[in-house]
Design a protein around this motif. Structure first.
Motif, short mmCIF file in Angstrom:
data_model
loop_
_atom_site.label_atom_id
_atom_site.label_comp_id
_atom_site.label_asym_id
_atom_site.label_seq_id
_atom_site.Cartn_x
_atom_site.Cartn_y
_atom_site.Cartn_z
N GLN B 33 0.84 -1.20 0.00
CA GLN B 33 0.00 0.00 0.00
C GLN B 33 0.88 1.25 0.00
OE1 GLN B 33 -2.75 0.25 3.31
NE2 GLN B 33 -3.79 2.04 2.46
N LEU B 34 1.93 1.21 0.81
CA LEU B 34 2.83 2.36 0.89
C LEU B 34 3.59 2.56 -0.43
CD1 LEU B 34 4.07 4.63 2.59
CD2 LEU B 34 5.68 2.99 3.53
N GLN B 35 4.04 1.49 -0.99
CA GLN B 35 4.77 1.57 -2.26
C GLN B 35 3.87 2.13 -3.37
OE1 GLN B 35 6.21 -2.19 -3.78
NE2 GLN B 35 8.02 -1.23 -4.68
N HIS B 36 2.63 1.66 -3.37
CA HIS B 36 1.66 2.12 -4.36
C HIS B 36 1.39 3.62 -4.17
CE1 HIS B 36 -1.54 1.68 -7.21
NE2 HIS B 36 -2.42 2.17 -6.35
N SER B 37 1.29 4.05 -2.91
CA SER B 37 1.03 5.46 -2.62
C SER B 37 2.19 6.34 -3.07
CB SER B 37 0.82 5.66 -1.12
OG SER B 37 -0.26 4.89 -0.68
N LEU B 38 3.39 5.83 -2.93
CA LEU B 38 4.57 6.62 -3.32
C LEU B 38 4.64 6.83 -4.83
CD1 LEU B 38 7.28 5.13 -0.92
CD2 LEU B 38 6.31 7.42 -0.84
N ASP B 39 4.01 5.94 -5.56
CA ASP B 39 3.99 6.09 -7.02
C ASP B 39 2.98 7.13 -7.47
OD1 ASP B 39 5.96 4.22 -7.35
OD2 ASP B 39 4.57 2.52 -7.53
N LYS B 40 2.07 7.46 -6.59
CA LYS B 40 1.04 8.44 -6.93
C LYS B 40 1.60 9.86 -6.74
CE LYS B 40 -2.82 5.66 -5.24
NZ LYS B 40 -3.82 5.62 -4.18
N PRO B 41 1.01 10.82 -7.43
CA PRO B 41 1.51 12.21 -7.26
C PRO B 41 0.98 12.84 -5.97
CG PRO B 41 -0.25 12.18 -8.87
CD PRO B 41 -0.07 10.76 -8.43
N LEU B 42 1.27 12.22 -4.85
CA LEU B 42 0.77 12.73 -3.57
C LEU B 42 1.86 13.54 -2.88
CD1 LEU B 42 -0.88 9.42 -2.29
CD2 LEU B 42 -2.00 11.28 -3.49
N LYS B 43 1.40 14.50 -2.09
CA LYS B 43 2.39 15.35 -1.41
C LYS B 43 2.78 14.77 -0.06
CE LYS B 43 -0.11 19.14 -1.93
NZ LYS B 43 -0.46 20.56 -1.83
N MET B 44 1.78 14.30 0.64
CA MET B 44 2.06 13.77 1.98
C MET B 44 1.29 12.47 2.22
SD MET B 44 2.17 17.15 4.34
CE MET B 44 3.16 16.66 5.69
N ILE B 45 1.95 11.55 2.86
CA ILE B 45 1.32 10.26 3.20
C ILE B 45 1.45 10.09 4.71
CG2 ILE B 45 1.45 7.75 2.90
CD1 ILE B 45 2.93 8.57 0.13
N LEU B 46 0.37 9.76 5.33
CA LEU B 46 0.40 9.56 6.79
C LEU B 46 0.41 8.07 7.11
CD1 LEU B 46 0.19 10.74 9.69
CD2 LEU B 46 -2.27 10.65 9.44
N LEU B 47 1.42 7.70 7.86
CA LEU B 47 1.52 6.31 8.30
C LEU B 47 1.33 6.35 9.81
CD1 LEU B 47 2.41 3.35 7.52
CD2 LEU B 47 4.70 4.05 8.12
N PHE B 48 0.28 5.76 10.30
CA PHE B 48 0.09 5.84 11.74
C PHE B 48 -0.37 4.52 12.35
CE2 PHE B 48 -4.46 6.32 12.96
CZ PHE B 48 -5.02 6.21 11.70
N GLY B 49 -0.16 4.42 13.64
CA GLY B 49 -0.51 3.20 14.37
C GLY B 49 0.08 3.30 15.76
N LYS B 50 -0.36 2.39 16.62
CA LYS B 50 0.15 2.41 18.00
C LYS B 50 1.64 2.08 18.02
CE LYS B 50 -4.20 1.11 20.12
NZ LYS B 50 -5.01 0.03 20.62
N PRO B 51 2.32 2.50 19.07
CA PRO B 51 3.75 2.14 19.16
C PRO B 51 3.90 0.61 19.11
CG PRO B 51 3.18 3.74 20.84
CD PRO B 51 1.90 3.33 20.21
N GLY B 52 4.89 0.17 18.36
CA GLY B 52 5.16 -1.26 18.29
C GLY B 52 4.37 -2.00 17.24
N THR B 53 3.76 -1.24 16.31
CA THR B 53 2.98 -1.92 15.26
C THR B 53 3.82 -2.10 13.99
OG1 THR B 53 1.97 0.23 14.82
CG2 THR B 53 0.64 -1.37 16.03
N GLY B 54 5.06 -1.62 14.02
CA GLY B 54 5.97 -1.88 12.89
C GLY B 54 6.12 -0.73 11.90
N LYS B 55 5.88 0.49 12.36
CA LYS B 55 5.98 1.64 11.45
C LYS B 55 7.44 1.87 11.02
CE LYS B 55 4.09 4.50 14.40
NZ LYS B 55 3.70 3.60 15.50
N SER B 56 8.32 1.90 12.01
CA SER B 56 9.73 2.21 11.72
C SER B 56 10.34 1.17 10.79
CB SER B 56 10.53 2.26 13.02
OG SER B 56 10.01 3.28 13.83
#
Lengths: 240, 270
Positions: B33-56
């Motif tokens: 999903q993130l890779q697909h979003s990066l291919d789009k002409p978007l300015k900002m993408i928000l990735l969120f979730g509780k600590p320890g859900t694997g964001k980093s």
């Protein structure tokens, strides 16, 4: 490295706490099951059904053929001794017949069927007499049932009732009461061997062994009953 | 004497190491999903979730995968000061170090970015973005408006951080990716795969389905909590293995040890 012992102790406490509700639930379940088993037979007895439906004959209003009665009693006694009574009940058809007989004053004699169906008993009624109904008393643990029977005996002096009470109380281990009711039976009819035996057994159980032996010996002098002899032997050898 | 549990314990040291990345159904979905979003002409993408859900680890993973295809940069810990952040950004954008005793002129930086439009596409992965102040976030937004710089903003999901998300990004974010705690099945796969990656087959096999259920109950499927719990479990096993071997069941991790670890970490209480 962990200080493992305090952690183990903490775990033991946790385990106890975790198991506590299960233990409580299990114990409650067992208690409920056990109490359910004891309470269940009581709920099956509906005394109101028979309280109003049978007519009690008083001593003065009926005369029974004692020979038939005694032979009946002997047969029934054996049955009752061997098979513990389980409930109090009355057969409707019998009641109906008695009521019809009581209402019909022209009937001097009425045949009342006996519940065991093998023997018949003839009851003679006076002009204003009331019919005596045979109760098929099978057993009860209800206190009110005993009270009802005792109350009825006061009016009727029916040895079936007093003998039932003597027998039941003896079975329950209430020897004072079984002694009382055995004596009450004996006062009405001194020829009922079962009442004498219950009386003697109750006395023995109450710790008055010598008194019991003396009564039984004097009874044996006139009756020569094998059952009484066996009982005497058992009492003397402390096998009761 | 080295215990077999020592290696198992070290598998669960909580770290953002791309080598430790485990492909799970949920993480693969988030990655795609993130890779697909990066291919789009978007300015900002928000990735969120509780600590320890694997964001980093997801940000690290995407940077590692795309670094040869795209101009992608990962900012792990937020800069202490705004100045430091812009120094870092300047270096990424201009590919040059800032001369000593000079400061970044923000307006000049925005203009520089505008000039890059159509020439370069730079992706900045901002981890722990909840630590950036509102002013800094506003400047990040202005930079993203240049359309030459794309920001992936990773946030913790708490009430305050939701507020930041609302105030600064809501109208500007085109894509939101939420990372959730693992399901029991995903967590089981995670634990097994991590152990098998280090050839600890026997130990992986000693954690049965019932134990996995218990672990999931204690950690609620959180990967960081899972790492902590497994580390503690193997640490206790290691202790028993070395000091009281009679208490160790090599074919199965006793639930007693799992519960002891949970007590130790405060998931359960006496």
């Amino acid at each position: 490295m962990y200080d493992i012992k305090p952690l183990e102790n903490e775990w033991k406490k946790y385990r106890k706490k975790k198991l506590k509700p299960w233990i409580i639930a299990s114990v409650s379940l067992i208690v409920l099951s056990v109490s359910g088993i004891f309470l269940l037979p009581k709920s099956k007895i509906d005394f109101s059904k028979f309280d109003n439906s049978f007519v009690i004959a008083s001593n003065s209003t009926y005369t029974e053929d004692k020979k038939i009665e005694n032979s009946n009693r002997k047969t029934k006694s054996n049955v009752l001794i061997n098979d513990p009574l389980n409930k109090l009940e009355i057969e409707k058809s019998v009641t109906d017949q008695v009521n019809i007989a009581a209402n019909d004053s022209s009937n001097a004699f009425v045949d009342i069927p006996i519940l065991d169906g093998k023997q018949e008993k003839t009851v003679r009624y006076g002009q204003k007499g009331k019919a005596k109904v045979h109760l098929d008393i099978v057993d009860t643990t209800s206190v009110t049932a005993y009270k009802d029977v005792a109350k009825r005996f006061e009016k009727s002096h029916d040895i079936d009732d007093s003998l039932f009470l003597a027998r039941s109380y003896y079975k329950k281990g209430n020897y004072k009461k079984s002694e009382y009711w055995a004596l009450a039976t004996n006062k009405v009819d001194s020829n009922i061997e079962e009442s004498i035996l219950i009386f003697v057994k109750s006395k023995t159980k109450l710790g008055r062994k010598n008194e019991a032996i003396s009564i039984l010996k004097s009874y044996l002098k006139k009756s020569n009953s094998q059952e009484a002899r066996n009982l005497l032997h058992r009492i003397e050898n402390n096998k009761l | 004497m080295t215990s077999r549990y020592e290696s198992a314990k070290n598998v669960f040291i909580d770290s953002v190491d791309i080598e430790d990345y485990i492909d799970l159904d949920s993480s693969v979905a988030a990655y795609e999903q993130l890779q697909h979003s990066l291919d789009k002409p978007l300015k900002m993408i928000l990735l969120f979730g509780k600590p320890g859900t694997g964001k980093s680890i997801l940000l690290n993973r995407i940077q590692e995968k795309l670094k040869h295809q795209k101009e992608i940069h990962y900012f792990d810990t937020p800069a202490v000061t705004e100045k430091e952040f812009f120094h870092k950004l300047f270096k990424v954008l201009t590919q040059k170090d800032l001369p000593i005793n000079t400061e970044v002129n923000f307006s000049a930086l925005v203009d520089f970015c505008k000039n890059l439009r159509g020439k370069r596409e730079i992706i900045i992965l901002l981890d722990e973005a909840q630590m950036y102040g509102p002013d800094m976030m506003e400047k990040i937004r202005l930079l993203s408006d240049s359309r030459a710089v794309k920001f992936v903003v990773s946030l913790h999901k708490t009430e305050d951080e939701d507020l930041i998300a609302k105030e600064h990004f809501q109208s500007r974010i085109w894509e939101v990716i939420e990372l959730k705690n693992a399901t029991k099945e995903d967590q089981t796969a995670y634990i097994h795969k991590k152990l098998l990656k280090k050839n600890l087959y026997e130990i992986a096999n000693s954690i049965k389905a019932k134990d996995m259920k218990l672990i999931h109950r204690f950690t609620k499927g959180n990967y960081r909590e899972c790492n902590k719990l497994l580390f503690t479990i193997f640490e206790i096993c290691e202790y028993y293995d070395k000091n009281e071997p009679a208490k160790v069941n090599y074919t199965r991790i006793p639930s007693k040890i799992i519960e002891m670890s949970a007590l130790k970490l405060g998931y359960i209480h006496v």
